[in-house]
Motif scaffolding. Structure first.
Motif, PDB file in Angstrom:
ATOM      1  N   PRO A   4      15.344 -10.161   9.695  1.00 12.73           N
ATOM      2  CA  PRO A   4      13.935 -10.630   8.743  1.00 12.73           C
ATOM      3  C   PRO A   4      13.122  -9.843   8.082  1.00 12.73           C
ATOM      4  CG  PRO A   4      13.354 -10.270  11.211  1.00 12.73           C
ATOM      5  CD  PRO A   4      14.954  -9.820  11.051  1.00 12.73           C
ATOM      6  N   ASP A   5      13.384  -8.666   8.147  1.00 12.02           N
ATOM      7  CA  ASP A   5      12.543  -7.574   7.444  1.00 12.02           C
ATOM      8  C   ASP A   5      12.846  -7.639   5.840  1.00 12.02           C
ATOM      9  OD1 ASP A   5      10.926  -6.798   9.588  1.00 12.02           O
ATOM     10  OD2 ASP A   5      12.034  -4.650   9.636  1.00 12.02           O
ATOM     11  N   SER A   6      14.276  -7.978   5.529  1.00 10.91           N
ATOM     12  CA  SER A   6      14.645  -8.254   4.181  1.00 10.91           C
ATOM     13  C   SER A   6      13.786  -9.259   3.483  1.00 10.91           C
ATOM     14  CB  SER A   6      15.872  -8.227   3.996  1.00 10.91           C
ATOM     15  OG  SER A   6      16.269  -9.690   4.518  1.00 10.91           O
ATOM     16  N   LEU A   7      13.088 -10.155   4.237  1.00  8.91           N
ATOM     17  CA  LEU A   7      12.367 -11.177   3.736  1.00  8.91           C
ATOM     18  C   LEU A   7      10.853 -11.108   3.840  1.00  8.91           C
ATOM     19  CD1 LEU A   7      14.501 -14.182   5.424  1.00  8.91           C
ATOM     20  CD2 LEU A   7      14.111 -13.859   2.882  1.00  8.91           C
ATOM     21  N   VAL A   8      10.307 -10.034   4.102  1.00  9.01           N
ATOM     22  CA  VAL A   8       8.876  -9.659   3.827  1.00  9.01           C
ATOM     23  C   VAL A   8       8.203 -10.052   2.570  1.00  9.01           C
ATOM     24  CG1 VAL A   8       7.139  -8.113   4.005  1.00  9.01           C
ATOM     25  CG2 VAL A   8       8.940  -7.711   5.699  1.00  9.01           C
TER      26      VAL A   8
ATOM     27  N   LEU B 131       0.595  -1.235   0.136  1.00  6.26           N
ATOM     28  CA  LEU B 131       0.070   0.009   0.055  1.00  6.26           C
ATOM     29  C   LEU B 131       0.900   1.255  -0.024  1.00  6.26           C
ATOM     30  CD1 LEU B 131      -2.689  -0.836   2.617  1.00  6.26           C
ATOM     31  CD2 LEU B 131      -2.737  -1.017   0.062  1.00  6.26           C
ATOM     32  N   GLY B 132       2.177   1.100   0.012  1.00  6.13           N
ATOM     33  CA  GLY B 132       3.074   2.244   0.187  1.00  6.13           C
ATOM     34  C   GLY B 132       3.136   2.832   1.353  1.00  6.13           C
ATOM     35  N   LEU B 133       2.652   2.376   2.500  1.00  5.95           N
ATOM     36  CA  LEU B 133       2.738   3.114   3.679  1.00  5.95           C
ATOM     37  C   LEU B 133       4.050   2.487   4.591  1.00  5.95           C
ATOM     38  CD1 LEU B 133      -0.770   2.142   4.930  1.00  5.95           C
ATOM     39  CD2 LEU B 133      -0.027   4.202   3.947  1.00  5.95           C
ATOM     40  N   LYS B 134       4.964   1.733   3.938  1.00  2.53           N
ATOM     41  CA  LYS B 134       6.226   1.346   4.429  1.00  2.53           C
ATOM     42  C   LYS B 134       7.141   1.057   3.363  1.00  2.53           C
ATOM     43  CE  LYS B 134       8.324  -2.303   7.298  1.00  2.53           C
ATOM     44  NZ  LYS B 134       8.904  -1.343   8.388  1.00  2.53           N
ATOM     45  N   ASN B 135       8.228   1.732   3.405  1.00  3.69           N
ATOM     46  CA  ASN B 135       9.256   1.642   2.328  1.00  3.69           C
ATOM     47  C   ASN B 135       9.766   0.166   2.025  1.00  3.69           C
ATOM     48  OD1 ASN B 135       9.099   4.421   2.187  1.00  3.69           O
ATOM     49  ND2 ASN B 135      10.843   4.682   3.436  1.00  3.69           N
ATOM     50  N   ARG B 136       9.810  -0.207   0.573  1.00  2.00           N
ATOM     51  CA  ARG B 136      10.294  -1.259   0.344  1.00  2.00           C
ATOM     52  C   ARG B 136      11.918  -1.255   0.302  1.00  2.00           C
ATOM     53  NH1 ARG B 136       7.129  -4.791  -2.421  1.00  2.00           N
ATOM     54  NH2 ARG B 136       4.929  -3.949  -3.103  1.00  2.00           N
ATOM     55  N   PRO B 137      12.501  -2.571   0.677  1.00  2.42           N
ATOM     56  CA  PRO B 137      14.058  -2.319   0.581  1.00  2.42           C
ATOM     57  C   PRO B 137      14.691  -1.631  -0.499  1.00  2.42           C
ATOM     58  CG  PRO B 137      13.229  -4.625   1.092  1.00  2.42           C
ATOM     59  CD  PRO B 137      12.303  -3.832   0.794  1.00  2.42           C
ATOM     60  N   ALA B 138      15.644  -0.896  -0.192  1.00  2.00           N
ATOM     61  CA  ALA B 138      16.295   0.059  -1.514  1.00  2.00           C
ATOM     62  C   ALA B 138      16.803  -0.977  -2.511  1.00  2.00           C
ATOM     63  CB  ALA B 138      17.278   1.122  -0.791  1.00  2.00           C
ATOM     64  N   VAL B 139      17.467  -1.999  -1.911  1.00  2.00           N
ATOM     65  CA  VAL B 139      18.301  -2.952  -2.942  1.00  2.00           C
ATOM     66  C   VAL B 139      17.529  -4.414  -2.978  1.00  2.00           C
ATOM     67  CG1 VAL B 139      20.400  -3.936  -3.403  1.00  2.00           C
ATOM     68  CG2 VAL B 139      20.359  -1.664  -2.633  1.00  2.00           C
ATOM     69  N   VAL B 140      17.140  -5.024  -4.156  1.00  2.00           N
ATOM     70  CA  VAL B 140      16.660  -6.277  -3.912  1.00  2.00           C
ATOM     71  C   VAL B 140      18.024  -7.073  -4.057  1.00  2.00           C
ATOM     72  CG1 VAL B 140      15.460  -7.829  -5.521  1.00  2.00           C
ATOM     73  CG2 VAL B 140      14.506  -5.383  -5.384  1.00  2.00           C
ATOM     74  N   ARG B 141      17.955  -7.985  -2.885  1.00  2.00           N
ATOM     75  CA  ARG B 141      18.939  -9.030  -2.786  1.00  2.00           C
ATOM     76  C   ARG B 141      18.701 -10.459  -3.048  1.00  2.00           C
ATOM     77  NH1 ARG B 141      22.893  -5.861  -0.424  1.00  2.00           N
ATOM     78  NH2 ARG B 141      22.393  -3.998   0.657  1.00  2.00           N
ATOM     79  N   GLU B 142      19.793 -11.221  -3.533  1.00  2.00           N
ATOM     80  CA  GLU B 142      19.473 -12.390  -3.604  1.00  2.00           C
ATOM     81  C   GLU B 142      19.685 -13.298  -2.517  1.00  2.00           C
ATOM     82  OE1 GLU B 142      21.970 -15.382  -6.104  1.00  2.00           O
ATOM     83  OE2 GLU B 142      20.401 -14.558  -7.589  1.00  2.00           O
ATOM     84  N   HIS B 143      20.746 -12.583  -1.776  1.00  2.00           N
ATOM     85  CA  HIS B 143      21.074 -13.584  -0.311  1.00  2.00           C
ATOM     86  C   HIS B 143      20.544 -12.700   0.708  1.00  2.00           C
ATOM     87  CE1 HIS B 143      23.786 -15.468  -3.150  1.00  2.00           C
ATOM     88  NE2 HIS B 143      23.895 -16.446  -1.912  1.00  2.00           N
ATOM     89  N   HIS B 144      19.910 -13.191   1.825  1.00  2.00           N
ATOM     90  CA  HIS B 144      19.291 -12.660   2.983  1.00  2.00           C
ATOM     91  C   HIS B 144      19.833 -13.158   4.111  1.00  2.00           C
ATOM     92  CE1 HIS B 144      15.984 -11.010   0.286  1.00  2.00           C
ATOM     93  NE2 HIS B 144      16.237 -11.952  -0.486  1.00  2.00           N
TER      94      HIS B 144
END
Length: 471
Positions: free
Chosen positions: A108-112, A90-103
């Motif tokens: 855990p927020d990078s795995l939302v 919904l755009g109420l929370k920023n998505r990660p700036a960089v899309v990563r293949e390794h997390h």
């Protein structure tokens, strides 16, 4: 006989448990057949974020959880991260700036955006930490459907042969806690083979030898050896003998060291055999004779001990890290001449330290480049930053690496988990020049004052006939 039935009689459940290695405390886990492509997660069983969800269910962090409690904890995790995913949509929370293949599982927020993967690993962690049940992660499909569904196969060690499906995502409610092999036999689902690959970290932790691995941001495995004072001294002497005996372009070892005691920017030094060189606040220093050698600097440095006491609340790791590179002998000979001349210079000829223009890291990478050693002609903030230069050394070395070592201070008690956490995450994961600049800016005024105070203190001591304290 159908394919699913033949799997049953071939022992599919046993094959699942035999083929997939258990995670242990630390591993890289790769999930395939995903709508987002391959997803790789560096799993750490000791990640503490999930403890807050355990407390919500039990009121504390107990030694064991019942199966209903595991279900409740996982349901709370599923709800919390589903809400975060919705807020991002919904755009109420920023998505990660960089899309990563390794997390990293401890972030855990990078795995939302990969909630099924996060829930699989969270469930796995719950069972490993709080129960006696053995589990494996599997990828399933409903008959005639292409969607991959993540689940665990759960086996109670005290109930031999009984294995059930444990639903982690909420999409297999009708199969939750149902027999795994009966589900296959009756065609309720199919096993998507090769859906999960576990790569445990290498390492050995015995009285005689201690080593461990970490995974870098691109999934590369970095293996460190724990090296104490006596073994280090023997190796330094051996390195010196190798350098002395080598000819021409034969490769010989040199070691760049990272010292975290200079919080929070770190300090760079260079070891060649038994000698260690640094650009300190009072100029170039050579630790190369008598009791003042590389071993003494790394293991018996009173400044390190002082820093540990002053910044005890910041959890400074009581160790140094060394990367040993193999470099041509003739270039090392040139490097030694440059370093010895710099350390011997006196008066107006003595090179002065500058936090901004000629700091410890800038000095080291400059002399390496002057000696013709490739890969250190850094520019801008990469040249300035000990953290970023050392990060390049770990993740993208330009020379053969003989070994990575951790040098703990004497009489330090630690285990494998503590040793792995000693390696600053800034050195090997999710760090950039811009984020490093932002991190460092607030401490420049303090460090500028501290370094100039040390220079004044050294000047007063020299004028009074005393040697300045090492910095």
């Amino acid at each position: 006989m159908t394919r699913s039935q033949s799997h049953i009689f071939d022992g599919t459940c046993k094959a699942v448990f035999d083929k997939q290695q258990n995670l242990g405390a630390y591993a890289k886990v790769s999930f395939f057949h995903s709508a987002k492509g391959s997803v790789h997660v560096i799993y750490d069983r000791n990640a503490i974020w999930s403890e807050s969800f355990v407390r919500k269910v039990t009121g504390s962090v107990p030694e064991a959880l019942t199966l209903p409690q595991v279900n409740k904890v996982l349901a709370k995790v599923r709800l919390a991260f589903s809400v975060k995913s919705l807020m991002q949509t919904l755009g109420l929370k920023n998505r990660p700036a960089v899309v990563r293949e390794h997390h990293y599982f401890d972030s855990p927020d990078s795995l939302v955006g990969c909630l099924d993967v996060l829930l699989s690993l969270t469930a796995k962690q719950m069972f490993e930490k709080y129960t006696r049940m053995e589990t494996r992660m599997v990828s399933l499909r409903r008959p005639g459907q292409s969607e991959i569904l993540r689940a665990l196969v759960l086996k109670n060690k005290e109930a031999k042969g009984l294995a059930v499906v444990f639903d982690v995502t909420g999409k297999l409610a009708d199969l939750h806690m149902q027999s795994f092999e009966a589900g296959l036999l009756l065609g309720k689902f199919e096993l998507a083979e090769g859906g999960v690959l576990v790569s445990p970290a290498a390492g050995e932790w015995t009285t005689q030898k201690k080593s461990f691995s970490i995974f870098g941001e691109s999934g590369q495995e970095l293996s460190f050896q724990i090296t104490g004072r006596t073994p280090a001294e023997k190796r330094f002497e051996k390195d010196e003998e190798l350098i002395a005996a080598a000819l021409g372009n034969q490769l010989v070892p040199i070691e760049l060291n990272y010292h975290p005691f200079w919080r929070p920017l770190g300090h760079t030094t260079l070891r060649i055999g038994r000698r260690l060189f640094e650009l300190s606040a009072t100029g170039w220093k050579a630790h190369n004779q008598g009791a003042n050698t590389a071993r003494a600097f790394i293991f018996n440095n009173p400044f390190f001990r002082k820093q540990l006491r002053l910044f005890a609340d910041q959890n400074i790791a009581p160790m140094s890290v060394g990367v040993t590179l193999m470099v041509a002998k003739d270039k090392v000979d040139t490097l030694l001449v440059i370093l010895e001349n710099l350390a011997a210079a006196q008066g107006s000829a003595k090179e002065k330290f500058s936090l901004l223009k000629n700091n410890c890291n800038q000095g080291i990478v400059r002399v390496l480049t002057q000696a013709g050693i490739e890969g250190f002609d850094h520019k801008g903030y990469l040249e300035f930053s000990t953290v970023l230069t050392y990060r390049e050394l770990l993740l993208n070395p330009r020379h053969p690496v003989e070994g990575l070592r951790v040098y703990p201070l004497p009489n330090t008690t630690f285990d494998e988990v503590a040793a792995r956490r000693w390696i600053p995450t800034l050195l090997y994961r999710n760090n950039t020049v811009s984020s490093e600049v932002i991190r460092a800016l607030p401490v420049f005024p303090r460090d500028f004052f501290f370094i100039n105070w040390r220079r004044l203190q050294g000047l007063i001591q020299r004028q009074g006939g005393h040697n300045a304290e090492n910095v």
